[in-house]
Design a protein around this motif. Structure first.
Motif, mmCIF file in Angstrom:
data_model
loop_
_atom_site.group_PDB
_atom_site.id
_atom_site.type_symbol
_atom_site.label_atom_id
_atom_site.label_comp_id
_atom_site.label_asym_id
_atom_site.label_seq_id
_atom_site.Cartn_x
_atom_site.Cartn_y
_atom_site.Cartn_z
ATOM 1 N N ALA A 54 31.385 32.030 31.020
ATOM 2 C CA ALA A 54 32.708 31.931 30.396
ATOM 3 C C ALA A 54 33.466 33.244 30.497
ATOM 4 N N THR A 55 32.769 34.367 30.326
ATOM 5 C CA THR A 55 33.452 35.650 30.432
ATOM 6 C C THR A 55 33.878 35.941 31.865
ATOM 7 N N ILE A 56 33.079 35.501 32.819
ATOM 8 C CA ILE A 56 33.477 35.651 34.226
ATOM 9 C C ILE A 56 34.721 34.815 34.506
ATOM 10 N N LEU A 57 34.725 33.593 34.029
ATOM 11 C CA LEU A 57 35.886 32.711 34.233
ATOM 12 C C LEU A 57 37.134 33.287 33.579
ATOM 13 N N GLY A 58 37.006 33.762 32.354
ATOM 14 C CA GLY A 58 38.154 34.336 31.654
ATOM 15 C C GLY A 58 38.701 35.566 32.347
ATOM 16 N N GLY A 59 37.831 36.327 32.979
ATOM 17 C CA GLY A 59 38.257 37.521 33.685
ATOM 18 C C GLY A 59 39.136 37.234 34.891
ATOM 19 N N THR A 62 43.641 37.373 34.527
ATOM 20 C CA THR A 62 44.597 38.492 34.524
ATOM 21 C C THR A 62 44.153 39.568 35.500
ATOM 22 N N LEU A 63 45.052 40.484 35.767
ATOM 23 C CA LEU A 63 44.780 41.546 36.719
ATOM 24 C C LEU A 63 43.633 42.449 36.271
ATOM 25 N N ILE A 64 43.528 42.746 34.981
ATOM 26 C CA ILE A 64 42.508 43.675 34.507
ATOM 27 C C ILE A 64 41.229 42.985 34.054
ATOM 28 N N GLY A 65 41.164 41.679 34.149
ATOM 29 C CA GLY A 65 39.997 40.946 33.666
ATOM 30 C C GLY A 65 38.714 41.271 34.402
ATOM 31 N N THR A 66 38.809 41.586 35.669
ATOM 32 C CA THR A 66 37.628 41.890 36.464
ATOM 33 C C THR A 66 37.993 42.938 37.518
ATOM 34 N N PRO A 67 37.076 43.809 37.856
ATOM 35 C CA PRO A 67 37.382 44.841 38.857
ATOM 36 C C PRO A 67 37.822 44.268 40.207
ATOM 37 N N ALA A 68 37.322 43.125 40.570
ATOM 38 C CA ALA A 68 37.709 42.529 41.850
ATOM 39 C C ALA A 68 39.210 42.259 41.913
ATOM 40 N N ASN A 69 39.806 41.882 40.810
ATOM 41 C CA ASN A 69 41.246 41.636 40.788
ATOM 42 C C ASN A 69 42.024 42.928 41.031
ATOM 43 N N LEU A 70 41.560 44.015 40.462
ATOM 44 C CA LEU A 70 42.216 45.305 40.670
ATOM 45 C C LEU A 70 42.085 45.761 42.128
ATOM 46 N N ILE A 71 40.935 45.543 42.702
ATOM 47 C CA ILE A 71 40.728 45.897 44.113
ATOM 48 C C ILE A 71 41.628 45.065 45.004
ATOM 49 N N LEU A 72 41.700 43.771 44.717
ATOM 50 C CA LEU A 72 42.570 42.881 45.487
ATOM 51 C C LEU A 72 44.028 43.318 45.382
ATOM 52 N N SER A 73 44.453 43.727 44.203
ATOM 53 C CA SER A 73 45.822 44.196 44.019
ATOM 54 C C SER A 73 46.080 45.464 44.824
ATOM 55 N N SER A 74 45.109 46.351 44.852
ATOM 56 C CA SER A 74 45.242 47.590 45.619
ATOM 57 C C SER A 74 45.337 47.305 47.118
ATOM 58 N N VAL A 75 44.514 46.404 47.602
ATOM 59 C CA VAL A 75 44.557 46.022 49.018
ATOM 60 C C VAL A 75 45.895 45.370 49.341
#
Length: 110
Positions: A54-59, A62-75
């Motif tokens: 559930a915490t993985i899904l919730g992450g 949003t952009l800050i929910g998981t580090p992968a989202n931040l990396i994707l935004s940077s790319v």
């Protein structure tokens, strides 16, 4: 009531992880998961495994929910010149999270 308590815990975990790191949200809610398992006379694994998912899904919402989202935004910023917005992935993320939470609440914890 065990399933209702577990569902409420999963929703809480997913909501927290949308606005903080997944692991931090999991750690904050682990004592509740342990208590729910004890009260329902079930193994702690029955609550902790669905909570981790559930915490993985919730992450994902949003952009800050998981580090992968931040990396994707940077790319994306490097390639297209514009990063993702904070709620850019919320529409799809919430839909996936809701489906996942329904599954975890009805079937996944068993």
């Amino acid at each position: 009531p065990f399933a209702v308590r577990l569902t409420a815990l999963l929703v809480l975990g997913a909501t927290l992880s949308a606005f903080m790191n997944n692991i931090a949200a999991l750690v904050i809610t682990m004592p509740l998961a342990t208590e729910i398992a004890r009260a329902g006379r079930r193994s702690v694994a029955v609550t902790l495994m669905p909570l981790s998912f559930a915490t993985i899904l919730g992450g994902m919402t949003t952009l800050i929910g998981t580090p992968a989202n931040l990396i994707l935004s940077s790319v994306r910023e490097d390639e297209l010149g514009a990063p993702l917005g904070f709620f850019s992935m919320t529409g799809v993320g919430v839909a996936v999270t809701l489906v996942g939470l329904v599954y975890l609440s009805l079937v996944g914890w068993r």
